[in-house]
Scaffold this motif. Structure first.
Motif, mmCIF file in Angstrom:
data_model
loop_
_atom_site.group_PDB
_atom_site.id
_atom_site.type_symbol
_atom_site.label_atom_id
_atom_site.label_comp_id
_atom_site.label_asym_id
_atom_site.label_seq_id
_atom_site.Cartn_x
_atom_site.Cartn_y
_atom_site.Cartn_z
ATOM 1 N N GLU A 1 45.765 2.070 32.807
ATOM 2 C CA GLU A 1 45.530 2.192 31.369
ATOM 3 C C GLU A 1 46.846 2.379 30.630
ATOM 4 N N PHE A 2 47.799 3.040 31.290
ATOM 5 C CA PHE A 2 49.104 3.298 30.683
ATOM 6 C C PHE A 2 50.213 2.886 31.635
ATOM 7 N N VAL A 3 51.264 2.312 31.066
ATOM 8 C CA VAL A 3 52.495 2.042 31.799
ATOM 9 C C VAL A 3 53.586 2.862 31.119
ATOM 10 N N PHE A 4 54.001 3.940 31.764
ATOM 11 C CA PHE A 4 55.031 4.822 31.219
ATOM 12 C C PHE A 4 56.390 4.385 31.749
ATOM 13 N N VAL A 5 57.290 4.016 30.859
ATOM 14 C CA VAL A 5 58.634 3.591 31.252
ATOM 15 C C VAL A 5 59.603 4.707 30.857
ATOM 16 N N VAL A 6 60.291 5.269 31.848
ATOM 17 C CA VAL A 6 61.108 6.469 31.644
ATOM 18 C C VAL A 6 62.577 6.122 31.466
ATOM 19 N N GLN A 7 63.102 6.413 30.297
ATOM 20 C CA GLN A 7 64.530 6.280 29.968
ATOM 21 C C GLN A 7 65.137 4.909 30.281
ATOM 22 N N PRO A 8 64.537 3.852 29.833
ATOM 23 C CA PRO A 8 65.179 2.543 30.030
ATOM 24 C C PRO A 8 66.403 2.403 29.143
ATOM 25 N N GLY A 9 67.505 1.948 29.702
ATOM 26 C CA GLY A 9 68.701 1.675 28.908
ATOM 27 C C GLY A 9 69.453 2.885 28.413
ATOM 28 N N ASN A 10 68.846 4.070 28.471
ATOM 29 C CA ASN A 10 69.472 5.271 27.943
ATOM 30 C C ASN A 10 70.467 5.806 28.965
ATOM 31 N N GLY A 11 71.716 5.383 28.827
ATOM 32 C CA GLY A 11 72.736 5.750 29.792
ATOM 33 C C GLY A 11 72.813 4.765 30.949
ATOM 34 N N GLY A 12 71.947 3.756 30.926
ATOM 35 C CA GLY A 12 71.932 2.740 31.979
ATOM 36 C C GLY A 12 72.205 1.371 31.400
ATOM 37 N N PRO A 13 71.926 0.312 32.152
ATOM 38 C CA PRO A 13 72.210 -1.054 31.680
ATOM 39 C C PRO A 13 71.287 -1.465 30.545
ATOM 40 N N LEU A 14 71.823 -2.208 29.583
ATOM 41 C CA LEU A 14 71.012 -2.659 28.453
ATOM 42 C C LEU A 14 69.953 -3.674 28.874
ATOM 43 N N GLU A 15 70.110 -4.261 30.058
ATOM 44 C CA GLU A 15 69.089 -5.187 30.551
ATOM 45 C C GLU A 15 67.748 -4.500 30.744
ATOM 46 N N ASP A 16 67.757 -3.163 30.872
ATOM 47 C CA ASP A 16 66.495 -2.426 30.984
ATOM 48 C C ASP A 16 65.577 -2.742 29.805
ATOM 49 N N TRP A 17 66.135 -2.763 28.605
ATOM 50 C CA TRP A 17 65.332 -3.020 27.404
ATOM 51 C C TRP A 17 64.795 -4.452 27.413
ATOM 52 N N ILE A 18 65.609 -5.380 27.852
ATOM 53 C CA ILE A 18 65.165 -6.775 27.938
ATOM 54 C C ILE A 18 64.020 -6.900 28.943
ATOM 55 N N ASN A 19 64.140 -6.199 30.058
ATOM 56 C CA ASN A 19 63.118 -6.279 31.095
ATOM 57 C C ASN A 19 61.821 -5.592 30.694
ATOM 58 N N CYS A 20 61.890 -4.597 29.830
ATOM 59 C CA CYS A 20 60.660 -3.957 29.350
ATOM 60 C C CYS A 20 59.791 -4.970 28.600
#
Length: 293
Positions: free
Chosen positions: A135-154
């Motif tokens: 029902e929920f997909v919780f994504v924890v700290q994407p891109g925050n201090g990590g690679p900006l590709e995290d946001w693209i992949n979300c």
């Protein structure tokens, strides 16, 4: 809304609570960033949720730190890479490839030389292929201090979810059209606010109007510290946005305490500069009032 944002600093609660004038160590930052939303609030079945960490190592650390059955039963533990690849490639997904961060291939090669432990243990990933629809997909700290590709992949992950759902007429092992993505402490203000210039980061910039501007702030608590004032930008859906000034006061017994004052409310999120301006004005008013007493 099926796209939600939750933003907050590490919260301890009780006697361990901290204000804008206190610091957090790294252990408190790691523990409370993720435990906060789940501890006593989201008591959900494992078969209904995914907990997606920024990378494999964080997923491994989470399982080591929170070994209790209560936390492990909350969700299927996975990483952005594993979840994205699964969502876009399974059950007629969109087929968009996972965007690898710069240097990921080199880091993987080095990890192989040290028996695969540098980037984390893949055994810490739960098998999404046998997980029922969350029902929920919780994504924890994407891109925050990590690679900006995290946001693209979300975005790729969410698009893969929708494509898989709409292209299948039977029950799938991916998520349904009612799945909600919740990004926790993802620093989305950086993405939406132009922190990364579009001319240099065109793929990330393209996600803003297409994806990240559609997120609703379900809970938002952002610290402000500028021009000698301290406070927060605060909001709990569906209430209005608030700017809260924190000032140190002294009681009659010469004990210090922190006083909260709501200095501004609005249906629209105030900008950082607007929030600072409201707090500076109120702080000056309080100081003038104190001098007159």
């Amino acid at each position: 809304c099926r796209l939600l944002e939750v933003e907050f600093p590490p919260l301890l609660g009780g006697e361990g609570s901290k204000s804008q004038f206190d610091d957090f160590d790294n252990v408190q930052e790691l523990d409370r960033t993720v435990i906060g939303p789940f501890n006593g609030y989201l008591v959900l079945e494992k078969t209904k949720n995914w907990l997606v960490f920024a990378d494999l190592k964080e997923c491994q650390l989470a399982k080591e730190e929170w070994a209790g059955a209560r936390y492990r039963s909350v969700a299927c533990f996975t990483s952005i890479e594993a979840a994205t690849e699964f969502c876009v490639n399974s059950n007629g997904g969109s087929g968009e490839s996972y965007s690898k961060p710069w240097g990921a291939t080199f880091a993987s090669a080095v990890s192989d030389l040290v028996q695969g432990q540098l980037l984390g243990d893949e055994r810490s990933l739960d098998d999404l292929s046998i997980a029922p629809e969350p029902e929920f997909v919780f994504v924890v700290q994407p891109g925050n201090g990590g690679p900006l590709e995290d946001w693209i992949n979300c975005e790729k992950m969410f698009n893969g979810i929708q494509t898989s759902s709409s292209s299948s007429t039977t029950t799938t092992t991916t998520t349904s059209a009612t799945t909600t993505m919740v990004i926790i402490n993802g620093a989305l203000d950086k993405v939406r606010g132009g922190y990364y210039p579009g001319v240099f980061f065109p793929k990330l910039a393209a996600t803003v109007d297409r994806f990240y501007n559609k997120f609703e702030s379900a809970f938002y608590l952002k610290p402000i510290s500028d021009k000698g004032v301290y406070g927060w930008i605060y909001r709990v859906f569906p209430e209005p946005w608030q700017v809260v000034l924190q000032t140190v006061k002294t009681d009659k017994k010469d004990r210090k305490y922190v006083e909260d004052t709501v200095v501004f409310t609005s249906d629209k999120k105030p900008s950082y500069n607007e929030a600072v301006s409201k707090m500076v004005t109120e702080a000056a008013r309080q100081q003038q009032q104190q001098q007159q007493q």
